[in-house]
Scaffold this motif. Structure first.
Motif, short mmCIF file in Angstrom:
data_model
loop_
_atom_site.label_atom_id
_atom_site.label_comp_id
_atom_site.label_asym_id
_atom_site.label_seq_id
_atom_site.Cartn_x
_atom_site.Cartn_y
_atom_site.Cartn_z
N HIS A 217 1.01 -1.08 0.15
CA HIS A 217 -0.34 -0.79 0.43
C HIS A 217 0.38 1.00 0.06
CE1 HIS A 217 -3.68 -2.30 0.54
NE2 HIS A 217 -2.69 -2.97 1.33
N GLY A 218 2.29 1.00 0.00
CA GLY A 218 2.51 2.38 0.31
C GLY A 218 2.78 3.32 -0.83
N GLY A 219 2.60 4.12 -0.86
CA GLY A 219 2.69 5.33 -2.25
C GLY A 219 1.22 5.26 -2.27
N GLY A 220 0.70 4.13 -2.33
CA GLY A 220 -1.07 4.54 -2.47
C GLY A 220 -1.62 5.17 -0.84
N VAL A 221 -1.42 5.73 0.60
CA VAL A 221 -2.46 6.25 1.15
C VAL A 221 -1.13 7.43 1.77
CG1 VAL A 221 -3.80 3.97 1.30
CG2 VAL A 221 -1.57 4.54 2.63
N GLN A 222 -2.28 7.94 2.30
CA GLN A 222 -1.33 8.76 2.80
C GLN A 222 -0.42 8.67 4.47
OE1 GLN A 222 0.78 11.56 3.66
NE2 GLN A 222 -1.08 13.48 4.03
N ASN A 223 0.27 8.42 4.89
CA ASN A 223 0.81 8.08 6.37
C ASN A 223 0.83 9.30 7.09
OD1 ASN A 223 2.54 7.47 7.90
ND2 ASN A 223 3.87 6.53 7.15
N PRO A 224 -0.23 8.45 8.19
CA PRO A 224 -1.24 9.57 9.29
C PRO A 224 0.77 10.04 9.76
CG PRO A 224 -1.53 7.56 9.68
CD PRO A 224 -1.36 7.65 8.24
N ALA A 225 1.43 9.04 10.12
CA ALA A 225 2.66 9.56 10.73
C ALA A 225 3.40 10.94 9.80
CB ALA A 225 3.68 8.74 10.95
N HIS A 226 3.82 11.18 8.35
CA HIS A 226 3.62 11.83 8.27
C HIS A 226 3.01 13.31 8.18
CE1 HIS A 226 6.33 8.74 5.44
NE2 HIS A 226 6.11 8.67 5.93
N ALA A 227 1.90 13.24 7.60
CA ALA A 227 0.84 14.30 7.84
C ALA A 227 0.90 14.64 9.11
CB ALA A 227 -0.69 14.29 7.74
N LEU A 228 1.28 14.16 10.54
CA LEU A 228 1.42 14.56 11.46
C LEU A 228 2.72 15.87 11.55
CD1 LEU A 228 0.63 15.00 14.18
CD2 LEU A 228 1.37 13.10 15.30
N CYS A 229 3.67 15.02 11.22
CA CYS A 229 5.27 15.89 11.30
C CYS A 229 5.14 16.95 10.49
CB CYS A 229 6.02 14.31 10.99
SG CYS A 229 6.39 13.46 11.67
N SER A 230 4.82 16.66 9.37
CA SER A 230 4.58 18.28 8.95
C SER A 230 3.52 18.81 9.02
CB SER A 230 4.50 18.18 7.54
OG SER A 230 3.23 17.56 6.38
N ASN A 348 -7.59 22.99 11.14
CA ASN A 348 -7.42 23.96 9.82
C ASN A 348 -6.02 23.61 9.24
OD1 ASN A 348 -9.64 25.23 10.40
ND2 ASN A 348 -8.43 26.98 10.75
N ILE A 349 -4.78 22.84 9.55
CA ILE A 349 -4.03 22.67 8.73
C ILE A 349 -3.78 20.92 8.16
CG2 ILE A 349 -2.54 24.48 9.57
CD1 ILE A 349 -0.56 22.25 11.17
N CYS A 350 -5.43 20.24 8.67
CA CYS A 350 -4.90 18.78 8.52
C CYS A 350 -5.17 18.38 7.31
CB CYS A 350 -6.28 18.17 9.34
SG CYS A 350 -6.01 16.23 9.66
N PRO A 351 -4.30 17.44 6.31
CA PRO A 351 -5.22 17.42 4.97
C PRO A 351 -6.05 16.88 4.64
CG PRO A 351 -2.07 16.44 5.84
CD PRO A 351 -3.48 17.26 7.14
N PRO A 352 -6.88 16.16 3.95
CA PRO A 352 -8.28 15.94 3.67
C PRO A 352 -7.44 14.79 3.55
CG PRO A 352 -7.32 17.26 1.35
CD PRO A 352 -6.00 17.31 2.50
N THR A 353 -6.27 13.84 3.84
CA THR A 353 -6.21 12.20 3.35
C THR A 353 -6.41 11.83 4.51
OG1 THR A 353 -3.61 13.48 3.81
CG2 THR A 353 -5.25 13.27 1.43
N VAL A 354 -6.87 12.58 6.08
CA VAL A 354 -6.86 11.92 7.05
C VAL A 354 -8.06 12.76 8.17
CG1 VAL A 354 -4.23 10.91 6.87
CG2 VAL A 354 -4.86 12.99 8.01
N SER A 355 -8.11 11.35 8.74
CA SER A 355 -9.34 12.67 9.56
C SER A 355 -8.25 12.70 11.13
CB SER A 355 -10.04 11.36 10.58
OG SER A 355 -9.81 10.30 10.41
N ILE A 356 -9.25 13.84 11.52
CA ILE A 356 -8.62 14.22 12.70
C ILE A 356 -9.75 13.94 14.06
CG2 ILE A 356 -9.15 16.98 11.67
CD1 ILE A 356 -5.95 17.45 13.37
#
Ligand code: BES
Ligand code: ZN
Length: 457
Positions: A217-230, A348-356
């Protein structure tokens, strides 16, 4: 006999009692210590009875509150002494080298080592022992003194806040004496006139509904750890300032007078860096280390969790990533307002690829008091006599969230007489309390009641 002669004669016994108090693992944050919290409150209440105080234990939804009063005299005004018998968790255990067991305190090199020695059992104990010295020698105590001792300071004082609401009339005091802060050096005793507030929350990001194979699945889905770090890395700019809109709106600039005063404190960047084994100091541009640590608001990650944490590697895209975050806030900022601004911005800065999901925790306002009030002057004189050093006033970066509520609910200002030294390792392994601070702390407390006495008429 004078109170301090009695202290000299009984000091060893008193230190033994402090050791007993320290042996109870009263960690408020950890549910497995719930019974120990009860045991500690009971120990404290028995101890207070033994020194001649009238004691009540109040059960709460959380940990008990202990009230202990000197024999009441209707003609005298009342002061409160506040302290906390709860302590921080002791982990990581490997860090404890001075005593293997943080709840088996040892005396070494003029210090007593163990969890709670400085924060706050040791400091609180100086006031209890001072009152014992006064009562047992039949000396004059110009006030009614009530000790208010709680077991939830390290987790936000939730129960005490409600308790003050309900018992405000009964607890009205001239001021609240608190020894739960520090002093810059043993040669520089101090009264603290401002504290930062603190607010806590936890952010949870969820991507896929389970951990996934990162090859499939890597590359095909947003990794929530990456989203959180950015998201988290965008919360500070290159100058070390917090980027949340409105974060600094209520922060007042430091006056040139205050900045001059701070320069006189015995702080040295080089030795501070050395003492923490740091490669280089860091912080918001335009401010000194003293200012950054006491007068400027901050946003700090306290814990970051995601993915596989065990030995070896595991090739997954984790389902969840989370961060524990706290902000320290400064006078004129309001904890609830800043909590709103920060949490909304993060949403507001949470990307739409993950839920917060954000879970809000405790929120306590900052504290500031007039540094030249007659009561602060009396406390400075008491410190000067006990330590035989010129005392000073200062601001501190730590928080005692209940101090602002004492002012709001009881109309009482706090007298913050800190006895902890900068290398006491509060919240860290090898926490300690200097025996010199213990001795001088008892003396300060005895002198304090004397020095405050003329102000009551
Ligand atoms: N004793 C500290 C507060 C403190 C330490 C004030 C040093 C000034 C200088 C207190 O026990 C504490 O650690 N409070 C917590 C409160 C929080 C958990 C709500 C803090 O500041 O982190
Ligand atoms: Zn603490």
């Amino acid at each position: 006999m004078k109170p301090l002669e009695y202290f000299k004669k009984n000091r060893e016994r008193m230190l033994e009692e402090l050791m007993e108090f320290l042996r109870i693992p009263s960690v408020s944050a950890q549910p497995e210590h719930k019974e120990d919290m009860q045991r500690c409150a009971k120990w404290l209440s028995n101890h207070c009875k033994a020194i001649g105080l009238n004691v009540e234990i109040h059960q709460t939804k959380g940990h008990p509150i202990v009230l202990a009063r000197t024999p009441h005299s209707a003609s005298k005004r009342s002061y409160m002494v506040y302290g906390h018998y709860d302590v921080q968790p002791v982990e990581p255990l490997e860090g404890w080298t001075k005593t293997k067991n943080p709840f088996e305190p040892v005396v070494k090199e003029g210090n007593i080592y163990g969890r709670g020695t400085s924060d706050d059992k040791g400091q609180l104990f100086t006031h209890l022992k001072a009152i014992e010295c006064i009562l047992k020698t039949g000396s004059e105590l110009p006030f009614n003194v009530v000790f208010l001792m709680e077991g939830e300071e390290e987790i936000g004082s939730g129960s005490l806040s409600q308790f003050l609401e309900e018992h405000a009339a009964d607890l009205r005091s001239e001021a609240v004496v608190i020894s739960d802060t520090g002093m810059p050096a043993i040669t520089c005793p101090a009264v603290t006139y401002a504290l930062r507030g603190v607010l806590a929350f936890e952010v949870f990001l969820t991507g896929p509904d389970r951990d996934l194979h990162s090859g499939i699945h890597g590359g095909g889905v947003q990794n929530p750890a990456h989203a959180l770090c950015s998201m988290i890395s965008s919360l500070h700019d290159s100058q070390g300032r917090v980027t949340v809109p409105g974060f600094y709106d209520e922060v007042e600039p430091l006056s040139p007078y205050e900045r001059e005063q701070f320069k006189k404190l015995p702080h040295n960047d080089e030795s501070y860096k050395e003492s923490l084994k740091l490669k280089k100091l860091f912080g918001e541009e335009g401010y000194t280390t003293v200012e950054r640590r006491s007068c400027r608001p901050t946003l700090e990650i306290n814990g970051l969790t995601c993915g596989y944490q065990g030995t070896g590697s595991k090739t997954i895209v984790p389902s969840v990533a989370s961060a524990k975050i706290t902000c320290r806030i400064v006078p004129h900022q309001k904890a609830d307002v800043i909590m709103d601004r920060v949490c909304k911005h993060i949403e507001n800065i949470c990307p739409p690829t993950v839920s917060i999901r954000i879970v809000r925790g405790h929120a306590g306002d900052p504290y500031i008091v007039e540094p030249d009030s007659p009561k602060v002057q009396a406390a400075l004189r008491a410190l000067g006599r006990a330590f035989e050093q010129e005392p000073t006033i200062m601001r501190e970066g730590g928080s005692i969230p209940i101090t602002m509520e004492f002012k709001r609910k009881l109309g009482a200002e706090a007298l913050l007489i800190g006895l902890s030294l900068p290398d006491d390792n509060a919240h860290s392994p090898n926490e300690k309390f200097s025996l010199e601070c213990f001795d001088n702390g008892v003396a300060t407390s005895v002198y304090l009641w004397e020095e405050l006495s003329p102000l009551s008429s």
